[in-house]
Design a protein around this motif. Structure first.
Motif, PDB file in Angstrom:
ATOM      1  N   ARG A 302       5.843  49.747  54.897  1.00 56.83           N
ATOM      2  CA  ARG A 302       6.307  49.238  55.996  1.00 56.83           C
ATOM      3  C   ARG A 302       5.761  48.286  56.735  1.00 56.83           C
ATOM      4  O   ARG A 302       6.298  47.920  56.500  1.00 56.83           O
ATOM      5  N   GLY A 303       4.680  48.166  57.046  1.00 54.62           N
ATOM      6  CA  GLY A 303       4.153  47.489  58.012  1.00 54.62           C
ATOM      7  C   GLY A 303       4.080  46.240  57.402  1.00 54.62           C
ATOM      8  O   GLY A 303       4.392  45.403  58.161  1.00 54.62           O
ATOM      9  N   LEU A 304       4.044  46.315  56.111  1.00 56.25           N
ATOM     10  CA  LEU A 304       4.182  44.616  55.459  1.00 56.25           C
ATOM     11  C   LEU A 304       5.206  44.232  55.430  1.00 56.25           C
ATOM     12  O   LEU A 304       5.895  42.856  55.752  1.00 56.25           O
ATOM     13  N   VAL A 305       6.707  45.312  55.234  1.00 55.69           N
ATOM     14  CA  VAL A 305       7.673  45.241  55.600  1.00 55.69           C
ATOM     15  C   VAL A 305       7.989  44.400  56.555  1.00 55.69           C
ATOM     16  O   VAL A 305       8.847  43.586  57.160  1.00 55.69           O
ATOM     17  N   ILE A 306       8.047  44.693  58.317  1.00 54.71           N
ATOM     18  CA  ILE A 306       7.696  45.097  59.604  1.00 54.71           C
ATOM     19  C   ILE A 306       7.198  43.217  59.172  1.00 54.71           C
ATOM     20  O   ILE A 306       7.654  42.468  59.953  1.00 54.71           O
ATOM     21  N   THR A 307       6.080  42.986  59.091  1.00 52.24           N
ATOM     22  CA  THR A 307       5.197  42.238  59.329  1.00 52.24           C
ATOM     23  C   THR A 307       6.276  40.836  58.347  1.00 52.24           C
ATOM     24  O   THR A 307       6.530  39.345  58.553  1.00 52.24           O
TER      25      THR A 307
END
Length: 381
Positions: A302-307
């Motif tokens: 999820r953090g990588l998607v937000i990035t």
């Protein structure tokens, strides 16, 4: 009666209203669910790991509450506002690290905390886990990427100041992780491979210098123990050996909650902090650890998607660095507990006992939520 087409429109309208409500709260639903799940797991396992210590459990619950409040508050701040105050935050963070050396609270052979009697005791190095990637992201966001050599040099200076101060506490594990957080931003900024290889070569030289001139005897012993734990089974190798025994004895489904022997009979040291995953492995087995790793994987994804969806360079660099640094924390803790890495005193994120660490990590996820939700509002306008 409404037609099927009208019902579909009404359903889509309702979904838009719900989405808008979440955006107005600046809370990312998937992140919140995963974080609350980890909070529940932490309290559940910690009750057993601490020997049914209710006082410790209440402190952890209060820390989670404070961390969630901090997360919500930070999520309301626009990334542009945060970027404006990052330099001041970095200066305050460095100042607090200096104050640790001047008036720090010493325990277990290290001076890492600032203690205000009757009010609070906190570890300033934890705040640098956010401030370090934030200051490098702030500095590089106004420069041409990939960064020029002088910009890389200034970035390394910004990284080296808190790194050195934390290393002198001494806290080798935290200093290396904070160094990694800053370097991740440089890497995401498009650091040239020739420079990366040069840094790796220099790192080898630095490691040699640190071994002979800077590392304390117990730190050297940790590395030697990592290479051969059985060389001192009743001394420095005790932690790793007992941790392996705890994890291995859990089997596939574990012995059951509160039925672990290594932790409850005090064979496993630091069972409620650094080695808490060994307790989980013994009581919930391979299945329990895989479930925890899956939650971590979803959180990092999820953090990588937000990035990837971040609209500003500052937001992209900061979100990516915070996400990858979180991954490193998980990897290092599990690696050291299972004997794959030297023991460096890194707690398991969001699971181990620790108030300052919890508040810092949840604040970092508040930054991720801010970057993501404010992006959505900009798109709609």
């Amino acid at each position: 009666m409404k037609s099927n087409f009208d019902r579909i429109l009404s359903s889509e309208d309702l979904m838009r209203r719900r989405a808008t409500l979440l955006q107005r709260m600046h809370i990312d639903g998937p992140l919140l669910i995963l974080l609350l799940t980890l909070a529940a797991i932490s309290l559940f396992v910690l009750y057993s790991a601490s020997g049914k210590n209710w006082n410790l459990l209440i402190k952890q619950a209060l820390s989670f509450g404070l961390g969630l409040l901090s997360m919500v508050v930070i999520a309301q701040l626009e990334p542009r506002f945060m970027a404006r105050w990052v330099p001041l935050g970095y200066i305050i963070g460095v100042f607090l690290l200096v104050m640790v050396d001047v008036m720090g609270y010493r325990t277990m052979g290290a001076t890492r905390w600032i203690n205000i009697p009757g009010i609070i005791r906190f570890q300033p190095s934890e705040f640098m886990k956010i401030l370090m990637p934030a200051i490098i992201a702030w500095y590089l966001s106004d420069r041409t990427l990939p960064p020029q050599l002088k910009h890389v040099g200034i970035s390394l200076i910004l990284i080296s100041v808190p790194f050195t101060l934390i290393l002198c506490q001494p806290d080798l594990g935290t200093s290396l992780l904070i160094f990694t957080g800053g370097v991740f931003v440089l890497f995401m900024g498009g650091l040239r491979w020739c420079w990366i290889l040069s840094v790796l070569a220099v790192s080898i030289l630095v490691a040699i210098v640190m071994w002979f001139f800077f590392m304390h005897e117990y730190q050297k012993q940790r590395i030697l123990t990592f290479l051969n734990p059985e060389s001192d089974p009743l001394g420095t190798g005790w932690n790793i050996i007992q941790s392996k025994v705890a994890i291995g004895s859990g089997g596939v489904f574990g012995k059951g909650w509160l039925l672990g022997t290594q932790s409850h009979l005090n064979f496993l040291p630091e069972s409620h902090t650094d080695f808490i995953i060994a307790v989980m492995g013994e009581e919930f087995g391979f299945f329990g650890i895989c479930t925890l790793l899956l939650i971590y994987l979803l959180l990092i994804s999820r953090g990588l998607v937000i990035t990837a969806k971040a609209q500003t360079l500052f937001g992209k660099l900061l979100a990516g660095s915070l996400t990858m640094t979180f991954f490193v924390y998980v990897f290092v803790n599990i690696g050291m507990v299972s004997g794959l890495l030297p023991v460096v005193g890194v707690p398991l994120p969001l699971i181990s006992y620790g108030g300052t660490s919890l508040v810092t990590l949840l604040s970092a996820f508040g930054i991720l939520m801010s970057i993501h939700t404010h992006r959505k509002l900009i798109v709609q306008v």
